[in-house]
Design an enzyme around this catalytic site. Sequence first.
Site, PDB file in Angstrom:
ATOM      1  N   HIS A 155      -2.648 -15.533 -13.148  1.00 61.45           N
ATOM      2  CA  HIS A 155      -1.566 -15.067 -13.174  1.00 61.45           C
ATOM      3  C   HIS A 155      -0.540 -15.933 -12.122  1.00 61.45           C
ATOM      4  O   HIS A 155       0.720 -16.404 -12.482  1.00 61.45           O
ATOM      5  CB  HIS A 155      -1.415 -13.676 -12.893  1.00 61.45           C
ATOM      6  N   ASN A 156      -1.121 -15.849 -10.852  1.00 61.95           N
ATOM      7  CA  ASN A 156      -0.279 -16.591  -9.801  1.00 61.95           C
ATOM      8  C   ASN A 156      -0.103 -17.896 -10.063  1.00 61.95           C
ATOM      9  O   ASN A 156       0.914 -18.533  -9.725  1.00 61.95           O
ATOM     10  CB  ASN A 156      -1.066 -16.248  -8.530  1.00 61.95           C
ATOM     11  N   VAL A 209      -5.351  -3.996   2.256  1.00 59.09           N
ATOM     12  CA  VAL A 209      -5.138  -4.816   3.378  1.00 59.09           C
ATOM     13  C   VAL A 209      -5.192  -6.272   2.852  1.00 59.09           C
ATOM     14  O   VAL A 209      -5.522  -6.646   1.876  1.00 59.09           O
ATOM     15  CB  VAL A 209      -6.180  -4.461   4.526  1.00 59.09           C
ATOM     16  N   LYS A 210      -4.975  -7.171   4.219  1.00 54.20           N
ATOM     17  CA  LYS A 210      -5.046  -8.565   4.042  1.00 54.20           C
ATOM     18  C   LYS A 210      -6.276  -8.960   3.381  1.00 54.20           C
ATOM     19  O   LYS A 210      -7.428  -8.573   3.639  1.00 54.20           O
ATOM     20  CB  LYS A 210      -5.024  -9.134   5.388  1.00 54.20           C
ATOM     21  N   SER A 220       0.456  -6.887  -9.697  1.00 54.08           N
ATOM     22  CA  SER A 220       1.509  -7.911  -9.725  1.00 54.08           C
ATOM     23  C   SER A 220       3.087  -6.975  -9.831  1.00 54.08           C
ATOM     24  O   SER A 220       2.957  -6.173 -10.638  1.00 54.08           O
ATOM     25  CB  SER A 220       1.411  -8.837 -10.693  1.00 54.08           C
ATOM     26  N   GLU A 262       2.580 -18.403 -12.375  1.00 48.42           N
ATOM     27  CA  GLU A 262       3.832 -18.216 -11.707  1.00 48.42           C
ATOM     28  C   GLU A 262       4.295 -19.428 -11.047  1.00 48.42           C
ATOM     29  O   GLU A 262       5.369 -19.835 -10.774  1.00 48.42           O
ATOM     30  CB  GLU A 262       3.551 -16.867 -10.608  1.00 48.42           C
ATOM     31  N   LYS A 318      -5.776 -12.251 -12.118  1.00 53.04           N
ATOM     32  CA  LYS A 318      -4.690 -12.160 -11.139  1.00 53.04           C
ATOM     33  C   LYS A 318      -4.636 -13.629 -10.562  1.00 53.04           C
ATOM     34  O   LYS A 318      -3.200 -14.218 -10.435  1.00 53.04           O
ATOM     35  CB  LYS A 318      -4.671 -11.183 -10.122  1.00 53.04           C
ATOM     36  N   GLY A 320       0.829  -1.368  -0.038  1.00 52.32           N
ATOM     37  CA  GLY A 320       0.003   0.057   0.142  1.00 52.32           C
ATOM     38  C   GLY A 320       0.911   1.262  -0.022  1.00 52.32           C
ATOM     39  O   GLY A 320       0.548   2.321  -0.687  1.00 52.32           O
TER      40      GLY A 320
HETATM   41  C1  6PG Z   1       2.611 -10.957  -7.546  1.00 52.95           C
HETATM   42  C2  6PG Z   1       2.781 -12.069  -6.844  1.00 52.95           C
HETATM   43  C3  6PG Z   1       2.117 -11.781  -5.413  1.00 52.95           C
HETATM   44  C4  6PG Z   1       2.231 -13.091  -4.452  1.00 52.95           C
HETATM   45  C5  6PG Z   1       3.503 -13.753  -4.461  1.00 52.95           C
HETATM   46  C6  6PG Z   1       3.459 -14.903  -3.328  1.00 52.95           C
HETATM   47  O1  6PG Z   1       2.103 -11.132  -8.675  1.00 52.95           O
HETATM   48  O2  6PG Z   1       3.484  -9.646  -7.195  1.00 52.95           O
HETATM   49  O3  6PG Z   1       2.016 -12.978  -7.257  1.00 52.95           O
HETATM   50  O4  6PG Z   1       0.948 -11.286  -5.628  1.00 52.95           O
HETATM   51  O5  6PG Z   1       1.758 -12.672  -3.365  1.00 52.95           O
HETATM   52  O6  6PG Z   1       3.885 -14.429  -5.592  1.00 52.95           O
HETATM   53  O7  6PG Z   1       2.580 -16.126  -3.437  1.00 52.95           O
HETATM   54  P1  6PG Z   1       2.742 -17.235  -2.774  1.00 52.95           P
HETATM   55  O8  6PG Z   1       2.819 -16.979  -1.339  1.00 52.95           O
HETATM   56  O9  6PG Z   1       1.279 -17.970  -2.859  1.00 52.95           O
HETATM   57  O10 6PG Z   1       3.818 -18.016  -3.430  1.00 52.95           O
END
Ligand code: 6PG
Length: 476
Positions: free
Chosen positions: A185-186, A74-75, A128, A189, A182, A14
């Site tokens: 996307h993760n 926030v969370k 991201s 990732e 998103k 933030g």
């Molecule tokens: C991003 C990341 C982020 C995410 C971390 C940790 O796009 O900047 O995806 O949003 O919080 O990659 O993810 P994990 O703790 O699930 O590995």
Amino acid sequence: DLAQIGVTGLAVMGRNLARNLARNGYAVAVHNRSPERTRRLVDEFGHEGTFVASESMADFVASLARPRAVIIMVKAGGPTDAVIDELVPLLEEGDIVIDAGNAHFADTRRREQALRGHGLHFVGTGVSGGEEGALLGPSIMPGGSPESYRTLGPMFEKISAKVDGTPCCTHIGPDGAGHFVKMVHNGIEYADMQLIAEAYDLLRAGLGATPAEIADIFRTWNTGDLESFLIEITADVLGHVDNETGKAFVDIVLDQAEQKGTGRWTVQSALDLGVPITGIAEATFARSLSGHADQREAARAAFGTDRAAIEVTDRDQFVEDVRRALYASKIVAYAQGFDHIEAGSAEFGWDIDRGSLATIWRGGCIIRARFLNRIREAYDENPGLKSLMVAPYFAAAINDGVPSWRRVVMAAAEAGIPTPAFSSSLSYFDGLRAERLPASLIQGLRDNFGAHTYRRTDRDGTFHVEWAGDKKEHTA
Ligand code: 6PG
């Protein structure tokens, strides 16, 4: 003077988003539940731009120009709902509430509907790029109404990363579309990282190379098709030496991968939508497996940890095989992720443009990679592409890689090195292109034990065999 946009929740993400906005010339209202953080932001970074600090939520809202745009950082989960509940009574029709955290898209859909009832816009936004991205230019994936994007778009595009002058931000689609992409996307990732980890494991076992030597291999790979942020930082992490012990950093880190949940959500959603995202699923399960320390210990005791050596006769060829296997598997993971997005888009009526999505993932985000240009081109050429894998460029890359891919998966199986993502991606590829799948047998079994019926290859209709009786076929 009134602020143009506000940020509540000033933990690192933030705070950095607020600073990014201020550095780009926007007057930013800032607020945090404990005012200490707000004060610290203004003390340390006040010189970077215009911050309007408030201690109470009411003052924070009052410090914003209309329509008010408030970013909540926030969370995910309860804390987000708590902030929304506090905000809503203070806002007026047409104001915009933005959730820039990693929320579940179903929560975003629920909140969007609830706030619409109050005449407010709710914009679930994927952001991201980690801490550095938030400050210097993230990839931004806003959902919500097109009307809200008219206000937010210019600001978000300004603070986002740019590739060839194009902002890494676009309106993804209504309600939960931004958080959905998103999430995927993760998931991608996770798959990307698992593939990288398997490649590292193979190189280490096959070449007996040190982490530092493997770092060099990744550095070289980063100059070609694989060029990407994750390959780049893999070289950094592998090259890093633990300060305390002088050992390779990767050797002193506990081998249990954690997760905050977006990968798991991706797999859950894919199961609901019936999309086989095998690469992402295997990557997520590989993290789970690594965390089951007790079970791993029991299995080591029962079976031993011996692995056979990988016979490498030509070092360069082996490295090239692993590279091609990684690239082919990566194409599979992205193809599956884009299929998932297409399925979500159809299910929820989002009309997501996969080509624009590839465009905004070229910079700022964690999965940014050179080959996203190719993905964009593939969807530009054929927006209705059946699978990314069959686009001419990717089909050629996969065809080039197949012999390497098979050699690597065979070597891993023979040596006893786990390659869940490499091998499941290869199976996915072989499954998709198979002339006949043994699914016909599964249908036969289902019909046998449960009269679940089957269809025939040679004529229309649904059929059932009297398995327990005369074994005659009936129309079901
Ligand atoms: C991003 C990341 C982020 C995410 C971390 C940790 O796009 O900047 O995806 O949003 O919080 O990659 O993810 P994990 O703790 O699930 O590995």
